[in-house]
Design a protein around this motif. Structure first.
Motif, mmCIF file in Angstrom:
data_model
loop_
_atom_site.group_PDB
_atom_site.id
_atom_site.type_symbol
_atom_site.label_atom_id
_atom_site.label_comp_id
_atom_site.label_asym_id
_atom_site.label_seq_id
_atom_site.Cartn_x
_atom_site.Cartn_y
_atom_site.Cartn_z
ATOM 1 N N ALA A 1 70.379 5.586 47.338
ATOM 2 C CA ALA A 1 71.278 6.717 47.625
ATOM 3 C C ALA A 1 71.318 7.009 49.121
ATOM 4 O O ALA A 1 72.346 7.445 49.657
ATOM 5 C CB ALA A 1 70.834 7.959 46.855
ATOM 6 N N GLY A 2 70.203 6.749 49.809
ATOM 7 C CA GLY A 2 70.190 6.943 51.256
ATOM 8 C C GLY A 2 71.190 6.051 51.974
ATOM 9 O O GLY A 2 71.715 6.403 53.038
ATOM 10 N N LEU A 3 71.496 4.880 51.384
ATOM 11 C CA LEU A 3 72.454 3.964 52.011
ATOM 12 C C LEU A 3 73.880 4.521 51.982
ATOM 13 O O LEU A 3 74.740 4.034 52.724
ATOM 14 C CB LEU A 3 72.417 2.604 51.296
ATOM 15 C CG LEU A 3 71.107 1.814 51.410
ATOM 16 C CD1 LEU A 3 71.186 0.525 50.601
ATOM 17 C CD2 LEU A 3 70.789 1.503 52.865
ATOM 18 N N ALA A 4 74.113 5.521 51.126
ATOM 19 C CA ALA A 4 75.451 6.128 51.078
ATOM 20 C C ALA A 4 75.803 6.793 52.403
ATOM 21 O O ALA A 4 76.986 7.011 52.693
ATOM 22 C CB ALA A 4 75.517 7.152 49.940
ATOM 23 N N TYR A 5 74.784 7.101 53.205
ATOM 24 C CA TYR A 5 75.041 7.734 54.509
ATOM 25 C C TYR A 5 75.563 6.733 55.546
ATOM 26 O O TYR A 5 75.961 7.136 56.637
ATOM 27 C CB TYR A 5 73.758 8.379 55.046
ATOM 28 C CG TYR A 5 73.260 9.548 54.232
ATOM 29 C CD1 TYR A 5 73.556 10.849 54.599
ATOM 30 C CD2 TYR A 5 72.481 9.355 53.090
ATOM 31 C CE1 TYR A 5 73.091 11.936 53.865
ATOM 32 C CE2 TYR A 5 72.018 10.431 52.341
ATOM 33 C CZ TYR A 5 72.326 11.713 52.736
ATOM 34 O OH TYR A 5 71.874 12.773 51.993
ATOM 35 N N LEU A 6 75.555 5.452 55.221
ATOM 36 C CA LEU A 6 76.023 4.452 56.181
ATOM 37 C C LEU A 6 77.508 4.611 56.488
ATOM 38 O O LEU A 6 77.974 4.199 57.551
ATOM 39 C CB LEU A 6 75.743 3.045 55.648
ATOM 40 C CG LEU A 6 74.271 2.614 55.661
ATOM 41 C CD1 LEU A 6 74.101 1.239 55.032
ATOM 42 C CD2 LEU A 6 73.722 2.617 57.083
ATOM 43 N N GLY A 7 78.262 5.187 55.540
ATOM 44 C CA GLY A 7 79.671 5.458 55.820
ATOM 45 C C GLY A 7 79.816 6.371 57.024
ATOM 46 O O GLY A 7 80.660 6.143 57.905
ATOM 47 N N PHE A 8 78.969 7.403 57.089
ATOM 48 C CA PHE A 8 78.964 8.285 58.260
ATOM 49 C C PHE A 8 78.631 7.501 59.526
ATOM 50 O O PHE A 8 79.250 7.682 60.567
ATOM 51 C CB PHE A 8 77.921 9.394 58.086
ATOM 52 C CG PHE A 8 78.279 10.442 57.085
ATOM 53 C CD1 PHE A 8 79.236 11.394 57.368
ATOM 54 C CD2 PHE A 8 77.646 10.490 55.857
ATOM 55 C CE1 PHE A 8 79.559 12.383 56.459
ATOM 56 C CE2 PHE A 8 77.958 11.468 54.935
ATOM 57 C CZ PHE A 8 78.923 12.416 55.232
ATOM 58 N N GLY A 9 77.612 6.624 59.418
ATOM 59 C CA GLY A 9 77.165 5.876 60.583
ATOM 60 C C GLY A 9 78.245 4.976 61.149
ATOM 61 O O GLY A 9 78.492 4.960 62.361
ATOM 62 N N VAL A 10 78.915 4.224 60.286
ATOM 63 C CA VAL A 10 79.977 3.325 60.740
ATOM 64 C C VAL A 10 81.135 4.130 61.336
ATOM 65 O O VAL A 10 81.673 3.792 62.401
ATOM 66 C CB VAL A 10 80.475 2.439 59.573
ATOM 67 C CG1 VAL A 10 81.692 1.617 60.000
ATOM 68 C CG2 VAL A 10 79.360 1.510 59.099
ATOM 69 N N GLY A 11 81.499 5.214 60.655
ATOM 70 C CA GLY A 11 82.579 6.066 61.166
ATOM 71 C C GLY A 11 82.237 6.669 62.518
ATOM 72 O O GLY A 11 83.091 6.735 63.415
ATOM 73 N N CYS A 12 80.976 7.085 62.677
ATOM 74 C CA CYS A 12 80.550 7.661 63.958
ATOM 75 C C CYS A 12 80.642 6.635 65.081
ATOM 76 O O CYS A 12 81.082 6.953 66.195
ATOM 77 C CB CYS A 12 79.117 8.177 63.852
ATOM 78 S SG CYS A 12 78.962 9.746 62.986
ATOM 79 N N MET A 13 80.240 5.395 64.806
ATOM 80 C CA MET A 13 80.292 4.360 65.835
ATOM 81 C C MET A 13 81.736 4.057 66.227
ATOM 82 O O MET A 13 82.044 3.897 67.417
ATOM 83 C CB MET A 13 79.608 3.084 65.332
ATOM 84 C CG MET A 13 78.110 3.222 65.131
ATOM 85 S SD MET A 13 77.228 3.743 66.632
ATOM 86 C CE MET A 13 77.539 2.352 67.700
ATOM 87 N N ILE A 14 82.624 3.990 65.241
ATOM 88 C CA ILE A 14 84.038 3.750 65.540
ATOM 89 C C ILE A 14 84.602 4.897 66.375
ATOM 90 O O ILE A 14 85.267 4.694 67.396
ATOM 91 C CB ILE A 14 84.844 3.576 64.239
ATOM 92 C CG1 ILE A 14 84.416 2.298 63.508
ATOM 93 C CG2 ILE A 14 86.354 3.535 64.528
ATOM 94 C CD1 ILE A 14 85.012 2.156 62.116
ATOM 95 N N GLY A 15 84.320 6.129 65.942
ATOM 96 C CA GLY A 15 84.796 7.300 66.680
ATOM 97 C C GLY A 15 84.223 7.367 68.078
ATOM 98 O O GLY A 15 84.923 7.715 69.035
ATOM 99 N N LEU A 16 82.939 7.019 68.219
ATOM 100 C CA LEU A 16 82.280 7.035 69.524
ATOM 101 C C LEU A 16 82.947 6.079 70.508
ATOM 102 O O LEU A 16 83.296 6.461 71.624
ATOM 103 C CB LEU A 16 80.804 6.647 69.348
ATOM 104 C CG LEU A 16 80.031 6.297 70.617
ATOM 105 C CD1 LEU A 16 79.783 7.544 71.438
ATOM 106 C CD2 LEU A 16 78.714 5.614 70.269
ATOM 107 N N VAL A 17 83.142 4.844 70.077
ATOM 108 C CA VAL A 17 83.704 3.822 70.969
ATOM 109 C C VAL A 17 85.125 4.184 71.379
ATOM 110 O O VAL A 17 85.478 4.168 72.566
ATOM 111 C CB VAL A 17 83.663 2.436 70.289
ATOM 112 C CG1 VAL A 17 84.435 1.411 71.118
ATOM 113 C CG2 VAL A 17 82.223 1.976 70.082
#
Length: 481
Positions: free
Chosen positions: A311-327
């Motif tokens: 269930a902790g891996l479900a947070y990876l969507g946030f992580g990928v989105g944050c990296m895209i938004g950051l760049v």
């Protein structure tokens, strides 16, 4: 003629006063942090980003282990379970009002070191807590100390980085407060499942200890008023001239300076429409973020039969989105700043253009996440929805931070404190309403309610793009800070 000469020729006391003023030696003075070598700046910024990542990591890394804590301490209330996570963010509400004023009197460096040590002490206390009240109190104090890099980090960036490069660096710095809470549950889920919830705190304490050693060695003071104050003290000692004073020295006693600085974040928060509305927007999305953090584990465990670790891996969507938004935000914002500086039309409102586009991803992501989870679609679909939300989150978070710093550059720590305190209050309290809201409305309409509010808030950058300069320069909002 005599009157004209009297007006033009400075008096002896004025000449003497000017000679006793201590400032940086021209635009190329190496003591000025703007002129530090790139290697020295990079080292400071990398360590600061690490610092800003570790303390928000602690806010959510503990979340997947809450069920085990409740069992160990015989607690059955779901509200208490949510509160033991969000109380850390409640500490973020109080810390900035002490940290920001002190940093504008004594500088950034001392505050970083003191708060990091206090954070380490209370993190260890959390690891050995024997009751739920103890754990809640220790988490609160850890949060109060841990907010330090979030409060004065933007000020450190502004101390060293010119405005045409500042947006990209601020975007990287902004990654810590967002990506830390995203990575936390991913690592915390497996760690709590394998070793128990106490090891979550021990791992954070070990990482903090390493960080403290590195920052003790390589952190340097960046705040210009403090650097000039130290320079004046050195020159007074070397020359014997007791009249030498920093150009930033107002002559006020420390007690008066502290009282003035203590009220500055509140003055900005309630006296400036720019700070009020931008902080409210930031608070809204930050509250949404932590609401989703505190509920996403149970949602994926119940609906998709995920184990706590998976269930902790479900947070990876946030992580990928944050990296895209950051760049994207960093590249676009820096390009806009360079272009506007070259054309001579740069103003703080130039920072709002990425936000005016990116903010729409937030309501879209909330609708996507809520209704796809409600309909029991494949697990990847709601995760993609959280990634869409995170893209908008980074665009807003980074743009708000940079816009406020550029609007109140000298008081960057105070304006960041105002922003941090309000958004942290939302991050602490909104998750408490999450479970009951979803019980009453369901995931679809519950997230739709949040999305409609976010949709209304998307008007904020457009309003300040048009009227921000008028508001900043209007006499009614010219406060004595």
């Amino acid at each position: 003629m005599a009157e004209l000469e009297a007006q033009v020729i400075p008096r002896d006391d004025e000449i003497s006063k000017e000679l006793n003023i201590v400032d940086f030696e021209g635009p190329d003075d190496v003591e000025n942090p703007f002129n530090w070598p790139t290697k020295k700046k990079a080292r400071q910024l990398v360590l600061m980003s690490f610092n800003t990542f570790i303390t928000p990591l602690a806010s959510s890394m503990f979340a997947p282990g809450v069920g085990d804590v409740m069992k160990e301490f015989n607690v059955t209330s779901s509200m208490i379970g949510s509160f033991v996570v969000s109380v850390y963010i409640l500490g973020y509400c109080f810390g900035p009002f002490i940290i920001a004023p002190l940093s504008e009197i004594y500088g950034r460096l001392a505050l970083y070191h003191i708060c990091n040590i206090i954070f380490l002490i209370f993190t260890i206390a959390c690891a050995v807590a024997q009751t739920m009240p103890q754990l809640i109190v220790f988490r609160l104090f850890a949060g109060m100390a841990g907010v330090c890099p979030l409060t004065i980090g933007s000020g450190t960036v502004a101390d060293m980085v010119p405005k045409e490069k500042r947006a990209g660096i601020m975007a990287i710095w902004s990654m810590g407060p967002i990506l830390g809470p995203v990575v936390g549950p991913v690592a915390g889920g497996f760690l709590a499942e394998a070793e128990g919830w106490r090891w979550v705190f021990w791992v954070i304490a070990i990482a903090t200890g390493v960080m403290i050693i590195l920052t003790m060695i390589w952190y340097r003071e960046t705040y210009a008023p403090v650097l000039l104050k130290r320079k004046a003290a050195r020159l007074r000692k070397a020359t014997g001239n007791s009249n030498l004073r920093s150009i930033r020295d107002t002559g006020e006693p420390i007690s008066q300076l502290f009282l003035s600085a203590l009220g500055r974040p509140l003055k900005l928060l309630f006296g400036s429409p720019i700070v009020s509305m931008m902080a409210l927007f930031s608070a809204t999305i930050y509250g949404y973020l932590y609401l989703m953090f505190t509920t996403i584990t149970s949602i994926f465990e119940d609906k998709y039969d995920f184990s706590p670790g998976i269930a902790g891996l479900a947070y990876l969507g946030f992580g990928v989105g944050c990296m895209i938004g950051l760049v994207i935000t960093g590249i676009v914002a820096n390009s806009i700043a360079r272009n506007h500086v070259k054309r001579g039309c740069f103003r703080p409102e130039s920072r709002l253009l990425p936000m005016m586009v990116g903010c729409w991803f937030m309501p879209a992501g909330l609708f996507w996440y809520g209704w796809s989870a409600q309909a029991d679609t494949h697990w990847i679909v709601p995760i993609i929805g959280t990634g869409c939300f995170a893209i908008g989150l980074m665009a807003v978070f980074s743009s708000v931070s940079t816009y406020l710093v550029d609007s109140y550059l000298r008081y960057a720590a105070s304006v960041t404190a105002a922003n941090t305190a309000l958004r942290s209050l939302a991050g602490a309290l909104l998750p408490l309403a999450g479970p009951s809201m979803y019980d009453a409305l369901g995931l679809g309409w519950g997230n739709s309610l949040l999305a409609f509010i976010a949709l209304a808030m998307c008007a904020v950058p457009f309003i300040f793009w048009k009227y921000g300069a008028k508001i900043r320069t209007h006499p009614r909002f010219q406060m004595k800070l």
